[in-house]
Design an enzyme around this catalytic site. Structure first.
Site, PDB file in Angstrom:
ATOM      1  N   ASP A   6       0.880  -1.168   0.000  1.00  0.00           N
ATOM      2  CA  ASP A   6       0.000   0.000   0.000  1.00  0.00           C
ATOM      3  C   ASP A   6       0.917   1.218   0.000  1.00  0.00           C
ATOM      4  OD1 ASP A   6      -1.616   2.168   0.571  1.00  0.00           O
ATOM      5  OD2 ASP A   6      -2.356   1.408   2.495  1.00  0.00           O
ATOM      6  N   LYS A  68       2.845  11.611  -3.474  1.00  0.00           N
ATOM      7  CA  LYS A  68       1.891  10.781  -4.230  1.00  0.00           C
ATOM      8  C   LYS A  68       0.841  11.657  -4.911  1.00  0.00           C
ATOM      9  CE  LYS A  68      -1.444   7.005  -3.589  1.00  0.00           C
ATOM     10  NZ  LYS A  68      -1.986   6.046  -2.614  1.00  0.00           N
ATOM     11  N   GLU A 145      -7.241   0.522  -4.578  1.00  0.00           N
ATOM     12  CA  GLU A 145      -7.295   0.481  -3.110  1.00  0.00           C
ATOM     13  C   GLU A 145      -8.649  -0.027  -2.582  1.00  0.00           C
ATOM     14  OE1 GLU A 145      -5.934   4.384  -2.085  1.00  0.00           O
ATOM     15  OE2 GLU A 145      -3.885   3.935  -2.717  1.00  0.00           O
ATOM     16  N   ASP A 168     -12.527   5.261   2.598  1.00  0.00           N
ATOM     17  CA  ASP A 168     -11.082   5.293   2.841  1.00  0.00           C
ATOM     18  C   ASP A 168     -10.659   6.737   3.103  1.00  0.00           C
ATOM     19  OD1 ASP A 168      -8.334   5.185   2.835  1.00  0.00           O
ATOM     20  OD2 ASP A 168      -8.175   3.912   1.067  1.00  0.00           O
TER      21      ASP A 168
HETATM   22  P1  ADP Z   1      -2.701   7.596   3.587  1.00  0.00           P
HETATM   23  O1  ADP Z   1      -3.675   6.621   3.042  1.00  0.00           O
HETATM   24  O2  ADP Z   1      -2.994   9.025   3.217  1.00  0.00           O
HETATM   25  O3  ADP Z   1      -1.288   7.242   3.358  1.00  0.00           O
HETATM   26  P2  ADP Z   1      -3.275   6.737   6.367  1.00  0.00           P
HETATM   27  O4  ADP Z   1      -4.381   5.819   6.042  1.00  0.00           O
HETATM   28  O5  ADP Z   1      -2.078   6.155   6.993  1.00  0.00           O
HETATM   29  O6  ADP Z   1      -2.856   7.656   5.165  1.00  0.00           O
HETATM   30  O7  ADP Z   1      -3.875   7.880   7.324  1.00  0.00           O
HETATM   31  C1  ADP Z   1      -3.105   8.908   7.806  1.00  0.00           C
HETATM   32  C2  ADP Z   1      -3.981   9.838   8.599  1.00  0.00           C
HETATM   33  O8  ADP Z   1      -4.593   9.134   9.662  1.00  0.00           O
HETATM   34  C3  ADP Z   1      -3.237  11.014   9.210  1.00  0.00           C
HETATM   35  O9  ADP Z   1      -3.937  12.214   8.962  1.00  0.00           O
HETATM   36  C4  ADP Z   1      -3.255  10.682  10.693  1.00  0.00           C
HETATM   37  O10 ADP Z   1      -3.280  11.853  11.488  1.00  0.00           O
HETATM   38  C5  ADP Z   1      -4.536   9.917  10.828  1.00  0.00           C
HETATM   39  N1  ADP Z   1      -4.550   9.048  12.004  1.00  0.00           N
HETATM   40  C6  ADP Z   1      -3.734   8.008  12.272  1.00  0.00           C
HETATM   41  N2  ADP Z   1      -4.015   7.476  13.471  1.00  0.00           N
HETATM   42  C7  ADP Z   1      -5.033   8.198  13.985  1.00  0.00           C
HETATM   43  C8  ADP Z   1      -5.782   8.152  15.214  1.00  0.00           C
HETATM   44  N3  ADP Z   1      -5.519   7.252  16.159  1.00  0.00           N
HETATM   45  N4  ADP Z   1      -6.768   9.057  15.381  1.00  0.00           N
HETATM   46  C9  ADP Z   1      -7.034   9.977  14.445  1.00  0.00           C
HETATM   47  N5  ADP Z   1      -6.379  10.083  13.286  1.00  0.00           N
HETATM   48  C10 ADP Z   1      -5.385   9.203  13.052  1.00  0.00           C
HETATM   49 MG    MG Z   2      -4.388   4.996   2.118  1.00  0.00          MG
END
Ligand code: ADP
Ligand code: MG
Length: 584
Positions: A6, A68, A145, A168
């Site tokens: 991912d 990205k 995704e 998502d």
């Molecule tokens: P992406 O798909 O954009 O790479 P992710 O799915 O890893 O990202 O999500 C990242 C986001 O999730 C960030 O904005 C982060 O602050 C938020 N995030 C991660 N853990 C938590 C949590 N426990 N509570 C709230 N937001 C969270």
């Molecule tokens: Mg993602």
């Protein structure tokens, strides 16, 4: 060996299918999430992940994140006198994941299944494939995704037929998809979303709320202060997933300032964000022809779904609880891993067919009788068509004695072609026909790899033109690619020493920036000492220093963040009440 990846905007993960299940692969720090951040250090070594993320604050000029978003575009990122394309930066992330996987699995990883957003266009997909190739990975397939998330959830269900809504919600984007699972066919029915809505927006609102409460302007703060405040806001937001309320505080110009936060306040600051979330869901449902009741399972994916307010929002909207499979930020990687397992012909998994859709409309620009200079879009393949797809439309000439008809090819949803992406042109000779005399068929074939073939034939079958439209610029020739791989070889992914030590150093350098005076000097001394023992690789001293530094940094972070609470400076209950009485 093949792994699933991912490759996220904020975080990336790798997953392998073995012993009958998908297994996430830990990085050098033992976690599954590797921040998609790349930094170059003084010696030209590439740092990827948590270490690089720390350097976003301390060395912003040598560090890149969120690239990205610009996949497939011409934007580049300058890091230490060299411009890097988004696919080169993504290749560094992939190389890091590959390296971590090889260490974990004890063998060479040569192939990967990489997930991409369903709405990624040709350019973006081609750029992702290129990133894989630069990283030395044969990309067996790009999976969407939402298909990956639905695949991971469908593994847990015995139902033969189900409709999923995959919500998502990542760091910078929201993708909403309706996905049908019927026996072993997983089909995306509709995709929608908001490209500029994610967890970052919540951080931003919290930071703005903080500033507003203290009559400050976020944009007027120096960039580094802004970065620190954003990081603290993100931390405060995460903590709200665990507890009812907490404080956000920060030292501004020698003065400690604080606000209290709870989920009600968060909702209050972000009502318009929830409206946009709702709009994306409604749009996806409308495109899919489904109603709220047709959806059997709501799958939460992406880190931002960990916010209780998001689960609450979805429950209100659908009248049923969304499901959470493991941790939402791991679901897509799990799905990519399962698909990698399928590709490796692992008998334990039933074969699954993932269908793809065309997330945008493809068409030709045609003559606008009201405004000659402005072509209007005539769709040939509508968005959300299942791939592969072929469609034909018929056209005629508009002028007398016209010798040829030229078709500009567009991608996009706007009525005016000028607002859509022009993929190129194709022309066909029609002799010297009078207006309306020639009849020409235009056939678009669009396949699973995002390659569009346009075939134009006149009705007599005498003239014919055919052209392949691949995204401009994104595809390197074999020679260019080899040159690029060679050139990037000199940027070694940092591998000397322990990842934990590098993170500790980066963390210390970040804390150093936030402190002043003797505290700052304390941290500096500790960092110098640590660097010295690392340089001579004294295992025992390193071990002792690690513990000392972790403790010291912990104390300073606490000091920077929790000072108010420790001092009992504010009465929490009192504040709670005062803040809730306020209007937001
Ligand atoms: P992406 O798909 O954009 O790479 P992710 O799915 O890893 O990202 O999500 C990242 C986001 O999730 C960030 O904005 C982060 O602050 C938020 N995030 C991660 N853990 C938590 C949590 N426990 N509570 C709230 N937001 C969270
Ligand atoms: Mg993602």
């Amino acid at each position: 060996m093949i792994i699933g990846i991912d490759l996220g905007t904020t975080n990336s993960l790798a997953c392998v299918y073995r012993n009958g299940k998908a297994e996430l692969i830990p990085n050098g720090l033992g976690g599954y999430l590797t921040p998609s951040v790349v930094s170059l250090d003084e010696s030209g070594e590439v740092l990827v992940g948590a270490v690089a993320r720390e350097r976003l604050v301390s060395n912003p000029a040598d560090t890149a994140a969120s690239f990205k978003r610009f996949m497939g575009s011409k934007k580049t990122f300058p890091l230490r006198q060299r411009e890097f394309t988004p696919q080169e930066l993504s290749a560094f992330v992939l190389r890091q994941l590959k390296q971590d996987a090889e260490r974990y699995l004890g063998g060479e990883v040569t192939e990967a299944v990489i997930s991409v957003p369903a709405y990624f266009n040709n350019n973006q997909r081609a750029a992702t494939l290129e990133a894989g190739r630069i990283a030395g990975l044969h990309v067996e397939r790009l999976v969407n995704e939402p298909s990956a998330a639905a695949l991971a959830s469908s593994m847990l269900s015995d139902e033969d037929e189900q409709s999923y809504l995959v919500f998502d919600f990542g760091g910078g984007t929201l993708d909403v998809s309706v996905v049908d699972c019927f026996q072993n066919i997983i089909e995306i029915v509709a995709v929608s979303g908001d490209n500029h809505l994610g967890g970052n927006d919540f951080d931003e609102r919290i930071a703005a709320f903080f500033c507003k409460s203290h009559q400050m302007d976020l944009d007027a703060l120096p960039p580094q202060k802004q970065a620190v405040l954003r990081r603290l806001s993100e931390k405060a937001k995460r903590e709200l997933s665990e507890k009812e309320s907490n404080f956000l505080h920060m030292n501004i110009d020698g003065e400690d300032k604080a606000v209290i936060l709870n989920n009600e306040i968060l909702i209050g600051c972000c009502t318009d964000l929830f409206d946009r979330m709702e709009r994306a869901v409604v749009h996806a449902l409308r495109d899919s022809g489904c109603t709220v009741d047709d959806i059997d399972v709501i799958v939460m994916a992406g880190g931002s779904c960990k916010m209780p307010v998001v689960a609450y929002f979805l429950e209100k909207l659908f009248g049923k609880k969304p499901v959470m499979i493991g941790s939402p930020d791991e679901v897509v990687a799990q799905g990519a891993g399962i698909y990698a397992g399928i590709k490796a012909r692992d008998e334990e998994i039933r074969d699954v067919l993932l269908t793809d859709i065309c997330p945008f409309t493809l068409g030709v620009g045609s003559y606008n009788p009201n405004d000659r200079g402005r072509n209007i879009m005539t769709p040939v393949i509508e968005r959300n068509s299942v791939l592969p797809v072929a469609k034909t439309e018929y056209f005629t000439n508009v002028h007398d004695k016209q010798k040829e008809i030229e078709f500009p090819i567009y991608q996009g949803e706007s009525f005016d072609c000028s607002e859509n992406l022009c993929l190129g042109r194709i022309a066909i000779a029609i002799g010297q026909a009078m207006a309306g005399e020639a009849r020409v068929s235009v056939t678009f074939s669009y396949d699973i790899n995002g390659i569009l073939v346009v075939d134009v034939v006149d009705d007599k079958g005498t003239n014919r033109a055919q052209q392949v439209f691949m995204s401009e610029g994104a595809n390197l020739t074999e020679e260019e690619l080899l040159r690029k791989i060679e050139e990037l070889k000199k940027y070694r992914i940092s591998s000397n020493g322990d990842e934990r030590d590098r993170l500790l150093l980066a963390r210390g350098k970040r804390i150093y920036q936030e402190l002043i005076g003797s505290d700052r000097e304390n941290v500096a001394a500790a960092l110098r000492e640590f660097e010295a023992v690392l340089a001579v690789n004294n295992r025992r001293a390193i071990h002792v220093m690690r513990q000392r530094l972790a403790e010291l940094f912990g104390v300073y972070e606490e000091f920077l963040n929790e000072e108010f609470l420790n001092e009992g400076f504010m009465d929490k209950e009192f504040l709670d009440k005062e803040f809730l009485d306020k209007e937001f």
